[in-house]
Design a protein around this motif. Structure first.
Motif, short mmCIF file in Angstrom:
data_model
loop_
_atom_site.label_atom_id
_atom_site.label_comp_id
_atom_site.label_asym_id
_atom_site.label_seq_id
_atom_site.Cartn_x
_atom_site.Cartn_y
_atom_site.Cartn_z
N TYR A 261 22.32 -33.26 -60.63
CA TYR A 261 23.43 -32.62 -60.41
C TYR A 261 23.44 -31.36 -61.57
O TYR A 261 24.79 -30.82 -61.84
CB TYR A 261 24.13 -33.39 -61.07
CG TYR A 261 24.26 -34.44 -59.72
CD1 TYR A 261 24.45 -34.96 -58.37
CD2 TYR A 261 23.54 -36.00 -60.03
CE1 TYR A 261 23.94 -36.01 -57.32
CE2 TYR A 261 22.98 -36.71 -59.31
CZ TYR A 261 23.62 -37.30 -58.34
OH TYR A 261 23.29 -37.80 -57.22
N MET A 264 24.65 -28.06 -60.89
CA MET A 264 25.84 -28.05 -59.75
C MET A 264 27.39 -28.13 -61.12
O MET A 264 28.33 -27.22 -60.45
CB MET A 264 26.23 -29.36 -59.21
CG MET A 264 25.52 -29.78 -58.16
SD MET A 264 25.81 -31.20 -57.28
CE MET A 264 27.27 -30.75 -57.02
N GLU A 267 29.23 -24.00 -61.34
CA GLU A 267 30.34 -23.72 -60.66
C GLU A 267 31.38 -25.04 -60.54
O GLU A 267 33.27 -25.28 -60.26
CB GLU A 267 29.34 -24.33 -59.72
CG GLU A 267 29.92 -24.52 -58.00
CD GLU A 267 29.51 -24.06 -57.30
OE1 GLU A 267 30.05 -24.50 -55.52
OE2 GLU A 267 27.94 -24.17 -57.20
N ALA A 319 30.44 -34.16 -59.51
CA ALA A 319 28.96 -33.31 -58.90
C ALA A 319 28.41 -34.65 -57.99
O ALA A 319 27.68 -34.26 -56.98
CB ALA A 319 27.95 -32.86 -59.61
N TYR A 323 28.12 -34.45 -53.51
CA TYR A 323 27.17 -34.30 -53.48
C TYR A 323 26.43 -35.25 -52.28
O TYR A 323 26.33 -35.01 -51.42
CB TYR A 323 25.74 -33.91 -54.56
CG TYR A 323 24.42 -34.45 -54.06
CD1 TYR A 323 23.60 -33.31 -53.26
CD2 TYR A 323 23.49 -35.45 -53.57
CE1 TYR A 323 22.04 -32.84 -53.81
CE2 TYR A 323 22.27 -35.72 -53.08
CZ TYR A 323 21.40 -34.34 -53.32
OH TYR A 323 20.11 -34.34 -52.57
N TYR A 357 36.47 -32.27 -52.70
CA TYR A 357 35.45 -32.68 -52.32
C TYR A 357 34.35 -33.69 -51.32
O TYR A 357 33.64 -33.76 -51.03
CB TYR A 357 34.71 -33.27 -53.35
CG TYR A 357 34.93 -31.75 -54.51
CD1 TYR A 357 34.68 -30.53 -54.52
CD2 TYR A 357 34.73 -31.38 -56.53
CE1 TYR A 357 35.26 -29.76 -55.47
CE2 TYR A 357 35.03 -31.01 -57.25
CZ TYR A 357 34.99 -29.65 -57.00
OH TYR A 357 35.31 -28.98 -57.23
#
Length: 576
Positions: A261, A264, A267, A319, A323, A357
């Motif tokens: 992760y 990521m 961002e 993250a 994911y 998310y």
């Protein structure tokens, strides 16, 4: 088969016909006492309140529409409006015949979901210890149950394989390789880690080199990445040996370390700032959550980036959830970590939801567990107060099992003897943990877990082996049994009723992540079989038809014990 679901459907339909709103539930439950039947519908009181009718009067109306012909021998109203259902013996016998002939014991696969299960999670360059046991074996038992129902289960072994400590570990590994001593030293990962930390604290040049390696590793330097990969591979090779000994289904392909992760994180921080969820505070980037407050009543802040630019566990876990939904396509995400991480995960998931998310349609579940304690009520440690390595715990389990088998079954020899010792030793450690409600702490006791009395793996394994012995004495196999199942004795009916509730127990494990429910169920089955065996002669039955019927009940019991234990990751043997 799921009797509870079947009866619930019938009762719900009858309630609707009696004028009850469709959203009122039947609340079908297994009866706790024989005098209340086999199942009890407890939803009438709530339904009666909804429609403004006395509960008992509504129960009478529901019974008028309740068609359980051929399924129930009696239906009665008890107390203010409970509906007690007594199952018909002939119907039970027919269902038992169907289940016996099915390797899946009558359980059909469901519409599959993609379910990500996060469990085990050891750290690189450290050996697994007793603190990893609960996550590893509870998670694996639930995974097995979910897969049995046909779900697409993704095992996620969230390995701690990233962070600033890897600078010192790479520097230490480099020194060992230069001295041609890496293999010997890395056989004991704990010693390697302690040695690296000692160098880091005492040698300024080593510490400086370690800090430089952290920067290089995080920027993708080939040399540092190759050394890092070597540390990960060595650690996971040792962990996979432990998983194999434990009969746990985790493999190398299930490793999803923190490093996965890392790309990521920048961002995510930028996105949370752009959405106005994260703000800068004294150089750090923080998300303030109104639903979590400190002692002064102020909103708690979750730091997602330190002022030096470093990221935290919270950032990685944000993250991670993102994911698992976006890349893995999860419908449901389960985490098996101890209860101390609960608030951390609740805060992370609050951020994840607010950022969009992971949608609300995807379930985020923390199946937390308590601690393993010693007899003194404190965390289970060595006599000197050190952490107990999982490998050492399993070695001791094998040694103790060997003593038990030697005293009880001295006739066992060679490979069969060793197989029984391994199955009993490992099974006893796993079952002792799995049989406890995962939300509570439990006392680790060697003497109890290897006892043939009580709710232990040995008791279950012995019950299974005893049935195998009965079939050897009968000189026949299940396939040779041709007569019908006859339930003439109350012990026979009680046993079959419980055997047919296997799916209900397994569903609870899969839905709620509670393997102790399966343990309690199997303990009930073994106890009921013992009573049946005592009161209903099998090999010396009155006639051949009765003998065959009772052998079928023994066969169904054995199949249920074996399959139930296998969903817990515990093996059985034919002789003990």
């Amino acid at each position: 088969m799921n009797i509870q679901a079947l009866l619930s459907t019938h009762v719900s339909q009858a309630m609707v016909l009696a004028g009850v709103p469709a959203n009122c539930e039947a609340h079908l439950r297994q009866s706790t006492k024989p005098q209340f039947g086999d199942y009890q519908a407890n939803g009438i009181m709530a339904a009666a309140k909804a429609v403004g009718v006395p509960p008992r009067k509504l129960a009478e109306e529901v019974i008028k529409y309740l068609d359980l012909q051929g399924i129930a021998s009696k239906i009665e109203i008890a107390g203010p409006g409970f509906i007690n259902i007594y199952l018909d013996s002939d119907w039970l016998a027919q269902q038992a015949e169907k289940v016996l002939s099915d390797p899946r014991l009558g359980i059909e696969k469901v519409t599959p979901q993609t379910i990500v299960v996060d469990y085990s999670a050891p750290n690189v360059a450290k050996e697994m210890h007793v603190g990893h046991l609960r996550s590893t074996i509870i998670g694996d038992a639930v995974v097995r149950s979910l897969e049995f129902f046909g779900h697409n289960v993704i095992r996620a072994n969230h390995v701690g394989d990233w962070g600033t400590q890897f600078g010192m570990l790479i520097a230490m590994l480099e020194e060992l390789e230069n001295n041609h001593a890496d293999n010997m030293a890395l056989a004991d990962l704990e010693a390697f880690y302690r040695q690296a930390k000692k160098h880091y604290d005492e040698d300024p040049q080593f510490a400086e080199r370690a800090r430089n390696y952290v920067v290089k590793l995080q920027s993708g330097d080939d040399y540092c990445l190759s050394m890092w990969r070597k540390l990960v591979d060595i650690t996971m090779a040792q962990n996979l040996t432990i998983y194999k000994r434990l009969n746990v289904t985790l493999s190398e392909k299930d490793v999803m370390g923190e490093s996965l992760y890392n790309p990521m994180l920048p961002e995510i921080v930028a996105d949370l700032r752009a959405k106005g969820l994260a703000v800068e505070d004294q150089g750090a980037i923080v998300v303030y959550l109104n639903e979590f407050t400190n002692k002064e009543g102020e909103s708690m802040g979750v730091i997602i980036q330190k002022k030096d630019g470093g990221y935290l566990y919270a950032t990685t876990d944000i993250a991670c959830a993102k994911y698992r939904y976006e890349t893995l396509g999860a419908d449901r995400i389960l985490y098996y970590t101890d209860s101390r991480q609960h608030q951390h995960l609740m805060q992370v998931w609050s951020i994840v939801r607010k950022a969009g998310y992971v949608p609300d349609t995807v379930s985020l579940e923390h199946h937390m567990f308590g601690m393993m304690l010693g007899k003194d009520g404190k965390p289970f440690k060595t006599r000197t107060g050190g952490t107990i390595k999982l490998a050492d715990l399993l070695d001791e389990a094998i040694q103790r099992a060997e003593s038990v088998i030697e005293s009880r079954s001295p006739e066992l020899q060679g490979e069969e003897r060793q197989r029984v010792i391994d199955v009993v030793g490992i099974g006893s450690v796993k079952y002792a943990d799995l049989s406890k409600n995962r939300t509570t702490d439990y006392i680790f006791e060697w003497d109890h877990m290897l006892s043939l009395d009580g709710n232990t793996a040995v008791y279950m394994q012995y019950a299974y082996a005893r049935i195998a012995s009965i079939f050897r004495s009968a000189n026949c196999s299940e396939e040779q049994l041709t007569g019908p199942i006859i339930l003439g004795h109350e012990r026979e009916k009680a046993l079959v009723t419980r055997l047919l509730q296997f799916e209900e127990a397994l569903s609870t494990v899969a839905n709620e992540g509670t393997p102790h429910v399966m343990c309690n169920y199997l303990y009930d089955v073994a106890g009921l079989f013992s009573g049946f065996y005592q009161d209903c002669p099998i090999l010396k039955a009155e006639n051949l038809q009765l003998k065959q019927s009772r052998l079928k009940l023994a066969a169904l019991t054995a199949k249920t014990l074996k399959l139930g234990l296998s969903t817990l990751g515990i093996e059985t043997v034919e002789r003990m």
